[in-house]
Motif scaffolding. Structure first.
Motif, PDB file in Angstrom:
ATOM      1  N   MET A 106     -27.735 -16.047 -15.047  1.00  0.00           N
ATOM      2  CA  MET A 106     -28.006 -15.926 -16.496  1.00  0.00           C
ATOM      3  C   MET A 106     -28.522 -17.264 -17.036  1.00  0.00           C
ATOM      4  O   MET A 106     -29.504 -17.312 -17.763  1.00  0.00           O
ATOM      5  CB  MET A 106     -26.699 -15.508 -17.211  1.00  0.00           C
ATOM      6  N   LYS A 107     -27.827 -18.329 -16.612  1.00  0.00           N
ATOM      7  CA  LYS A 107     -28.248 -19.660 -17.087  1.00  0.00           C
ATOM      8  C   LYS A 107     -29.645 -19.995 -16.574  1.00  0.00           C
ATOM      9  O   LYS A 107     -30.481 -20.544 -17.277  1.00  0.00           O
ATOM     10  CB  LYS A 107     -27.210 -20.686 -16.583  1.00  0.00           C
ATOM     11  N   THR A 108     -29.907 -19.628 -15.320  1.00  0.00           N
ATOM     12  CA  THR A 108     -31.220 -19.878 -14.714  1.00  0.00           C
ATOM     13  C   THR A 108     -32.298 -19.125 -15.497  1.00  0.00           C
ATOM     14  O   THR A 108     -33.374 -19.653 -15.755  1.00  0.00           O
ATOM     15  CB  THR A 108     -31.234 -19.398 -13.256  1.00  0.00           C
ATOM     16  N   MET A 147     -22.896 -22.424 -25.392  1.00  0.00           N
ATOM     17  CA  MET A 147     -24.054 -22.629 -24.528  1.00  0.00           C
ATOM     18  C   MET A 147     -24.995 -21.437 -24.585  1.00  0.00           C
ATOM     19  O   MET A 147     -26.220 -21.594 -24.746  1.00  0.00           O
ATOM     20  CB  MET A 147     -23.551 -22.863 -23.081  1.00  0.00           C
ATOM     21  N   LYS A 148     -24.445 -20.244 -24.463  1.00  0.00           N
ATOM     22  CA  LYS A 148     -25.271 -19.034 -24.497  1.00  0.00           C
ATOM     23  C   LYS A 148     -25.946 -18.908 -25.859  1.00  0.00           C
ATOM     24  O   LYS A 148     -27.128 -18.591 -25.957  1.00  0.00           O
ATOM     25  CB  LYS A 148     -24.365 -17.815 -24.235  1.00  0.00           C
ATOM     26  N   THR A 149     -25.201 -19.231 -26.915  1.00  0.00           N
ATOM     27  CA  THR A 149     -25.745 -19.169 -28.278  1.00  0.00           C
ATOM     28  C   THR A 149     -26.909 -20.146 -28.419  1.00  0.00           C
ATOM     29  O   THR A 149     -27.947 -19.830 -29.009  1.00  0.00           O
ATOM     30  CB  THR A 149     -24.671 -19.539 -29.318  1.00  0.00           C
ATOM     31  N   PHE A 150     -26.710 -21.330 -27.846  1.00  0.00           N
ATOM     32  CA  PHE A 150     -27.761 -22.340 -27.907  1.00  0.00           C
ATOM     33  C   PHE A 150     -29.022 -21.835 -27.237  1.00  0.00           C
ATOM     34  O   PHE A 150     -30.133 -21.939 -27.764  1.00  0.00           O
ATOM     35  CB  PHE A 150     -27.298 -23.644 -27.245  1.00  0.00           C
ATOM     36  N   ILE A 180     -34.582 -19.950 -27.419  1.00  0.00           N
ATOM     37  CA  ILE A 180     -35.594 -18.975 -27.018  1.00  0.00           C
ATOM     38  C   ILE A 180     -36.204 -18.319 -28.244  1.00  0.00           C
ATOM     39  O   ILE A 180     -37.421 -18.143 -28.354  1.00  0.00           O
ATOM     40  CB  ILE A 180     -34.995 -17.900 -26.074  1.00  0.00           C
ATOM     41  N   THR A 181     -35.373 -17.949 -29.191  1.00  0.00           N
ATOM     42  CA  THR A 181     -35.864 -17.285 -30.403  1.00  0.00           C
ATOM     43  C   THR A 181     -36.807 -18.205 -31.180  1.00  0.00           C
ATOM     44  O   THR A 181     -37.887 -17.790 -31.613  1.00  0.00           O
ATOM     45  CB  THR A 181     -34.691 -16.874 -31.320  1.00  0.00           C
TER      46      THR A 181
END
Lengths: 160, 160
Positions: free
Chosen positions: A1-3, B1-4, B9-10
């Motif tokens: 996912m991170k990749t 991290m995922k939110t970042f 990306i957005t």
């Protein structure tokens, strides 16, 4: 996912960078060139680089000479006159036009200036921005151009 | 991290989309307009929308009339003549020019065409792409323009 996220961000960043680069490259070219550049005007008649291309040759049917000049920043014609005057049409960039005894005019894209018959004038680009300029020399049976002396730096830079 | 990552990306996606949109918007505008659009040419003399702006008014010093016409796709002048001929300079887009009795020419950005004195001709945009065209009517003491009948669809679309 991170990749995946890292790959997605990298790809988008490259795409954006490429898109922005294309836009700035367009601005760095010789302004909006409608015609081929042509040939460098001779040092005897111009200061700096002025690229001339003929568009309509002089003949006895139209008695009209038409051409385009791309003046690089700082370039200008010498003082000169035209037997029947001249019409200048600025299609891009910024430059100067001065009729002897009158203030120097700043001219830009979309401007049209006229110089009367047998009156001394000069024209060229501004110091920092080039100029694309078409010219029309009408009624050529009265003469085309008489070149005179160069425009001095003082005259070119004069605020008046 | 995922939110970042999602936020990054957005943001990049929006930036790229905006950059690409600006580029395509430029292409959808009325080509490269150097001058203001001007006024719609009268229906008596044009088929479709032809926007006229005067650049040099006729007078007895230069005897030269200069203007710009933006022809929308499909628009064209009627057949007409000029007492001393006409010079057309295409600054953007694609169009047609036809002299009576000669094949229809396709003309585009950078082209220069001439029509001799007292010869019937017409000009306009292509069906799908507009045309920005400057015109020069020289030696106006011999006349400016005589408007004639419209160009038929058959003539406009004729491959010859």
């Amino acid at each position: 996912m991170k990749t995946f996220f890292i790959a997605a961000i990298t790809s988008l960043a490259l795409l954006t960078s490429s898109c922005m680069e294309n836009k700035s490259e367009n601005k760095e070219t010789e302004l909006q060139a409608i015609f081929p550049k042509g040939e460098l005007g001779p040092k005897e008649n111009f200061t700096g680089n002025a690229w001339n291309i003929g568009l309509v040759a002089n003949d006895t049917m139209y008695n009209t000479l038409v051409g385009n000049v791309y003046f690089e920043p700082g370039a200008r014609s010498n003082w000169h006159t035209h037997g029947a005057g001249q019409i200048l049409i600025i299609t891009d960039g910024v430059g100067y036009h001065q009729i002897k005894g009158q203030p120097k005019q700043t001219i830009k894209k979309g401007d049209v200036v006229k110089c009367p018959p047998n009156v001394m004038h000069w024209h060229g680009a501004s110091p920092d921005t080039g100029m694309q300029q078409m010219f029309i020399v009408p009624n050529t049976e009265k003469g085309i151009v008489q070149w005179l002396h160069p425009v001095t730096d003082e005259e070119y830079n004069n605020a008046k």
